[in-house]
Scaffold this motif. Structure first.
Motif, PDB file in Angstrom:
ATOM      1  N   LYS A   1       9.990  -6.892 -45.985  1.00 55.06           N
ATOM      2  CA  LYS A   1       8.989  -7.860 -46.411  1.00 55.06           C
ATOM      3  C   LYS A   1       9.044  -8.007 -47.924  1.00 55.06           C
ATOM      4  O   LYS A   1       9.084  -7.025 -48.650  1.00 55.06           O
ATOM      5  CB  LYS A   1       7.597  -7.366 -45.992  1.00 55.06           C
ATOM      6  CG  LYS A   1       6.429  -8.153 -46.574  1.00 55.06           C
ATOM      7  CD  LYS A   1       6.295  -9.508 -45.937  1.00 55.06           C
ATOM      8  CE  LYS A   1       5.063 -10.260 -46.400  1.00 55.06           C
ATOM      9  NZ  LYS A   1       5.310 -11.184 -47.497  1.00 55.06           N
TER      10      LYS A   1
ATOM     11  N   ASP B   1       7.769 -14.485 -44.889  1.00 53.98           N
ATOM     12  CA  ASP B   1       7.564 -13.832 -43.597  1.00 53.98           C
ATOM     13  C   ASP B   1       8.219 -12.456 -43.532  1.00 53.98           C
ATOM     14  O   ASP B   1       9.214 -12.184 -44.201  1.00 53.98           O
ATOM     15  CB  ASP B   1       8.145 -14.708 -42.475  1.00 53.98           C
ATOM     16  CG  ASP B   1       7.410 -16.027 -42.345  1.00 53.98           C
ATOM     17  OD1 ASP B   1       6.172 -16.024 -42.406  1.00 53.98           O
ATOM     18  OD2 ASP B   1       8.086 -17.062 -42.191  1.00 53.98           O
ATOM     19  N   TRP B   2       7.655 -11.585 -42.677  1.00 48.27           N
ATOM     20  CA  TRP B   2       8.258 -10.303 -42.343  1.00 48.27           C
ATOM     21  C   TRP B   2       9.537 -10.581 -41.546  1.00 48.27           C
ATOM     22  O   TRP B   2       9.548 -11.432 -40.660  1.00 48.27           O
ATOM     23  CB  TRP B   2       7.314  -9.470 -41.478  1.00 48.27           C
ATOM     24  CG  TRP B   2       6.116  -8.923 -42.185  1.00 48.27           C
ATOM     25  CD1 TRP B   2       4.951  -9.574 -42.456  1.00 48.27           C
ATOM     26  CD2 TRP B   2       5.963  -7.602 -42.688  1.00 48.27           C
ATOM     27  NE1 TRP B   2       4.074  -8.735 -43.093  1.00 48.27           N
ATOM     28  CE2 TRP B   2       4.668  -7.512 -43.251  1.00 48.27           C
ATOM     29  CE3 TRP B   2       6.784  -6.479 -42.707  1.00 48.27           C
ATOM     30  CZ2 TRP B   2       4.191  -6.340 -43.821  1.00 48.27           C
ATOM     31  CZ3 TRP B   2       6.301  -5.323 -43.286  1.00 48.27           C
ATOM     32  CH2 TRP B   2       5.020  -5.250 -43.842  1.00 48.27           C
TER      33      TRP B   2
ATOM     34  N   ASN C   1      -7.245  -8.661 -40.016  1.00 49.89           N
ATOM     35  CA  ASN C   1      -5.780  -8.596 -39.978  1.00 49.89           C
ATOM     36  C   ASN C   1      -5.288  -7.173 -39.774  1.00 49.89           C
ATOM     37  O   ASN C   1      -6.011  -6.208 -40.036  1.00 49.89           O
ATOM     38  CB  ASN C   1      -5.186  -9.109 -41.299  1.00 49.89           C
ATOM     39  CG  ASN C   1      -5.331 -10.597 -41.451  1.00 49.89           C
ATOM     40  OD1 ASN C   1      -5.248 -11.341 -40.482  1.00 49.89           O
ATOM     41  ND2 ASN C   1      -5.541 -11.043 -42.675  1.00 49.89           N
TER      42      ASN C   1
ATOM     43  N   LEU D   1       0.169  -7.404 -41.972  1.00 51.19           N
ATOM     44  CA  LEU D   1       1.324  -7.401 -41.065  1.00 51.19           C
ATOM     45  C   LEU D   1       1.431  -8.719 -40.305  1.00 51.19           C
ATOM     46  O   LEU D   1       2.523  -9.160 -39.974  1.00 51.19           O
ATOM     47  CB  LEU D   1       1.219  -6.234 -40.084  1.00 51.19           C
ATOM     48  CG  LEU D   1       2.422  -5.982 -39.190  1.00 51.19           C
ATOM     49  CD1 LEU D   1       3.647  -5.587 -40.013  1.00 51.19           C
ATOM     50  CD2 LEU D   1       2.104  -4.891 -38.175  1.00 51.19           C
ATOM     51  N   ASN D   2       0.313  -9.354 -40.056  1.00 55.05           N
ATOM     52  CA  ASN D   2       0.314 -10.616 -39.316  1.00 55.05           C
ATOM     53  C   ASN D   2       0.156 -11.832 -40.240  1.00 55.05           C
ATOM     54  O   ASN D   2      -0.192 -12.912 -39.795  1.00 55.05           O
ATOM     55  CB  ASN D   2      -0.774 -10.609 -38.239  1.00 55.05           C
ATOM     56  CG  ASN D   2      -2.153 -10.355 -38.813  1.00 55.05           C
ATOM     57  OD1 ASN D   2      -2.334  -9.449 -39.615  1.00 55.05           O
ATOM     58  ND2 ASN D   2      -3.130 -11.135 -38.408  1.00 55.05           N
ATOM     59  N   THR D   3       0.449 -11.657 -41.532  1.00 56.67           N
ATOM     60  CA  THR D   3       0.423 -12.761 -42.486  1.00 56.67           C
ATOM     61  C   THR D   3       1.710 -12.730 -43.306  1.00 56.67           C
ATOM     62  O   THR D   3       2.422 -11.723 -43.328  1.00 56.67           O
ATOM     63  CB  THR D   3      -0.773 -12.671 -43.456  1.00 56.67           C
ATOM     64  OG1 THR D   3      -0.570 -11.587 -44.365  1.00 56.67           O
ATOM     65  CG2 THR D   3      -2.080 -12.462 -42.704  1.00 56.67           C
ATOM     66  N   ASN D   4       1.991 -13.800 -44.021  1.00 53.71           N
ATOM     67  CA  ASN D   4       3.177 -13.809 -44.876  1.00 53.71           C
ATOM     68  C   ASN D   4       2.815 -13.622 -46.347  1.00 53.71           C
ATOM     69  O   ASN D   4       3.654 -13.750 -47.213  1.00 53.71           O
ATOM     70  CB  ASN D   4       3.984 -15.097 -44.687  1.00 53.71           C
ATOM     71  CG  ASN D   4       3.295 -16.316 -45.281  1.00 53.71           C
ATOM     72  OD1 ASN D   4       2.124 -16.264 -45.670  1.00 53.71           O
ATOM     73  ND2 ASN D   4       4.006 -17.420 -45.343  1.00 53.71           N
TER      74      ASN D   4
ATOM     75  N   ASN E   1       4.963 -11.757 -38.370  1.00 54.88           N
ATOM     76  CA  ASN E   1       3.712 -12.456 -38.619  1.00 54.88           C
ATOM     77  C   ASN E   1       3.628 -13.828 -37.953  1.00 54.88           C
ATOM     78  O   ASN E   1       2.678 -14.570 -38.195  1.00 54.88           O
ATOM     79  CB  ASN E   1       3.480 -12.612 -40.112  1.00 54.88           C
ATOM     80  CG  ASN E   1       4.619 -13.322 -40.800  1.00 54.88           C
ATOM     81  OD1 ASN E   1       5.702 -12.770 -40.921  1.00 54.88           O
ATOM     82  ND2 ASN E   1       4.392 -14.543 -41.246  1.00 54.88           N
ATOM     83  N   THR E   2       4.600 -14.180 -37.109  1.00 53.28           N
ATOM     84  CA  THR E   2       4.533 -15.460 -36.403  1.00 53.28           C
ATOM     85  C   THR E   2       4.694 -15.227 -34.904  1.00 53.28           C
ATOM     86  O   THR E   2       5.096 -14.144 -34.476  1.00 53.28           O
ATOM     87  CB  THR E   2       5.652 -16.435 -36.856  1.00 53.28           C
ATOM     88  OG1 THR E   2       6.904 -16.015 -36.324  1.00 53.28           O
ATOM     89  CG2 THR E   2       5.732 -16.526 -38.377  1.00 53.28           C
TER      90      THR E   2
END
Length: 191
Positions: free
Chosen positions: A123, A130-131, A23, A44-47, A151-152
């Protein structure tokens, strides 16, 4: 690792460019309520919420000339290539900050006289949320705010009133995702 910010980095995004399973890793001066924040991380790419993980930033705060990495594969795997993006507050231009949500409308004042931000990333660190990315070019402050989630891969969302920029910071409306009562948040604001 040396850097040229000429001040201590307050937020760092790091990514292993060779290992797709790793990640994006985020460090921020406000993690863990500001107490030993470089012992913690976010994705950064996860919640996900913040987690205690000393092997990313080696439990060492950045200095005005260097930042330190531990032995985690996401930031320091032998033989792999990496990228790091460093952020620091600059009076009147940018600010890395924190706030506690109150569950109703509130105003966040940027320290040192503040400024009117045109771009905001925030965040929730205490809960899996989510960011959020807002900017005035796409209408932040219009009441029909368009926002993105880092992150989506979703298209921008609309019809949410996040609040608005002010001359010294920003206001937030009531919403569990970005102003939940008692929840902890980090943000990066830019003029």
């Amino acid at each position: 690792i040396s850097h040229s910010l000429n001040k201590a980095a307050e937020m760092i995004w790091g990514k292993n460019r060779d290992d797709s399973y790793e990640n994006w890793i985020v460090g921020h001066k406000g993690l863990n309520g500001g107490s030993n924040p470089w012992d913690y991380e976010l994705g950064l790419n996860t919640n996900g919420s913040e987690s205690n993980n000393v092997n990313k930033w080696n439990d060492t705060a950045p200095s005005s000339t260097h930042f330190t990495l531990g032995n985690g594969d996401a930031v320091n795997k032998n033989g792999d290539n990496f990228i790091a993006m460093l952020f620091a507050s600059v009076k009147g231009i940018s600010h890395c900050g924190t706030f506690t949500g109150n569950g109703s409308t509130q105003t966040i004042t940027i320290p040192d006289g503040g400024f009117q931000p045109r771009f905001l990333i925030m965040k929730c660190t205490s809960h899996a949320v989510d960011w959020q990315v807002l900017d005035t070019t796409r209408g932040w402050g219009s009441g029909n705010d368009k926002y993105l989630e880092l992150n989506t891969n979703a298209a921008q969302y609309t019809n949410i009133d996040f609040g608005a920029p002010t001359s010294t910071g920003f206001t937030l409306t009531e919403n569990a995702g970005f102003n939940g009562s008692g929840r902890e948040y980090i943000y990066y604001a830019h003029a």
